[in-house]
Design a protein around this motif. Structure first.
Motif, short mmCIF file in Angstrom:
data_model
loop_
_atom_site.label_atom_id
_atom_site.label_comp_id
_atom_site.label_asym_id
_atom_site.label_seq_id
_atom_site.Cartn_x
_atom_site.Cartn_y
_atom_site.Cartn_z
N SER A 74 0.84 -1.20 0.00
CA SER A 74 0.00 0.00 0.00
C SER A 74 0.88 1.26 0.00
O SER A 74 1.71 1.43 -0.89
CB SER A 74 -0.95 -0.03 1.21
N VAL A 75 0.69 2.13 0.96
CA VAL A 75 1.49 3.35 1.08
C VAL A 75 1.94 3.48 2.53
O VAL A 75 1.33 2.90 3.44
CB VAL A 75 0.68 4.60 0.67
N PRO A 76 3.03 4.21 2.79
CA PRO A 76 3.57 4.29 4.16
C PRO A 76 2.54 4.69 5.22
O PRO A 76 2.51 4.11 6.31
CB PRO A 76 4.68 5.33 4.03
N GLY A 93 8.98 2.68 4.05
CA GLY A 93 8.72 4.03 4.51
C GLY A 93 7.90 4.13 5.78
O GLY A 93 7.55 5.23 6.21
N TRP A 94 7.59 2.99 6.42
CA TRP A 94 6.78 3.00 7.65
C TRP A 94 7.52 2.34 8.83
O TRP A 94 6.94 2.14 9.91
CB TRP A 94 5.47 2.22 7.42
N LEU A 95 8.78 2.05 8.68
CA LEU A 95 9.47 1.16 9.62
C LEU A 95 9.74 1.74 11.00
O LEU A 95 10.17 1.01 11.90
CB LEU A 95 10.79 0.67 8.99
N ASP A 96 9.43 3.01 11.22
CA ASP A 96 9.48 3.52 12.59
C ASP A 96 8.49 2.78 13.49
O ASP A 96 8.67 2.73 14.71
CB ASP A 96 9.16 5.02 12.61
N ASP A 97 7.46 2.20 12.88
CA ASP A 97 6.44 1.46 13.63
C ASP A 97 6.62 -0.06 13.54
O ASP A 97 5.75 -0.81 13.98
CB ASP A 97 5.04 1.83 13.11
N TYR A 98 7.74 -0.50 12.96
CA TYR A 98 7.92 -1.94 12.74
C TYR A 98 7.89 -2.73 14.05
O TYR A 98 7.21 -3.76 14.14
CB TYR A 98 9.25 -2.19 12.02
#
Length: 237
Positions: free
Chosen positions: A51-53, A76-81
């Motif tokens: 999808s999108v970050p 682009g979303w890995l701060d929440d991984y």
């Protein structure tokens, strides 16, 4: 296998084509955000998120809470991984995240680690990464480029991190270029005054990424836990 496609852009459509050719069924297709869908009432074996970050974390964790394993290639979303991993474990679900699902890229990762280990201590050589993608890609640098940099940091005692464009002496510079209709090219170079060493992976289409994601989904079905693409490939080869 019944698959939910979370993200139905160019990658989602390519995944759909490959999944159907492998006799799977697409039971849900969404553009970005899973919120408006009552997936708890649907029969879904695995969700594949490209999808999108801004939507990825909510998509992934909503699936976990509904006992749906997730294969995720969104970057682009890995701060929440780590939070996603915690929720996956709490819900006793299953998860594979990869910055790149291409079999060729994962072989390239292994080559990159080997070369980085060989170049450790070669102080005359400066390392640099360049990545080129299509103009629709929303994050820069790419997740694949970040993975390459992190692998080099692990092997190179004089590099602590990476930086986009301009880097300090203890950082790896990553150059990100956006060119129309380029699926993805990654180059790792070591340059000295005497010579240069380069390794490169060039994707000729999205087929490799999509096939790898579908193979990962087939592998993940009915499993519990946190896995990587290396887990998938080790069972394939």
């Amino acid at each position: 296998m019944k698959i939910a496609l979370l993200g139905y852009g160019k990658m989602g459509k390519t995944i759909e084509e490959i999944a159907l050719n492998r006799d799977h069924e697409i039971v849900l297709k969404i553009e970005e955000d899973i919120d408006t869908y009552e997936i708890d009432k649907m029969e879904i074996d695995v969700a594949i998120d490209f999808s999108v970050p801004k939507a990825a974390f909510k998509n992934i964790t909503t699936c976990f809470k509904n006992n749906i394993p997730v294969v995720c290639g969104t970057t682009g979303w890995l701060d929440d991984y780590e939070k996603a991993v915690e929720i996956c474990k709490k819900e006793d679900s299953a998860f594979i995240y990869a910055s790149n699902f291409s079999v060729g890229v994962n072989l390239f990762f292994e080559l990159n680690k080997k070369l980085a280990k060989m170049m450790n201590g070669m102080d005359d050589y400066a390392v640099e990464i360049e990545e080129i993608h299509h103009t629709q890609k929303q994050d820069a640098p790419s997740g694949t480029a970040i993975s390459l940099a992190q692998q080099i940091v692990t092997e190179n005692v004089k590099k602590n991190s990476w930086q986009l464009d301009h880097a300090a002496a203890d950082e790896i510079p990553i150059k990100a270029k956006r060119i129309e209709d380029v699926p993805g090219t990654h180059t790792v170079s070591y340059k000295s005054k005497i010579d240069s060493i380069e390794i490169m992976h060039t994707a000729n289409s999205r087929q490799g990424f999509a096939l790898g994601a579908v193979i990962a989904a087939e592998w993940l079905k009915d499993k519990k836990g946190i896995f990587t693409m290396q887990d998938v490939l080790s069972s394939q080869f």
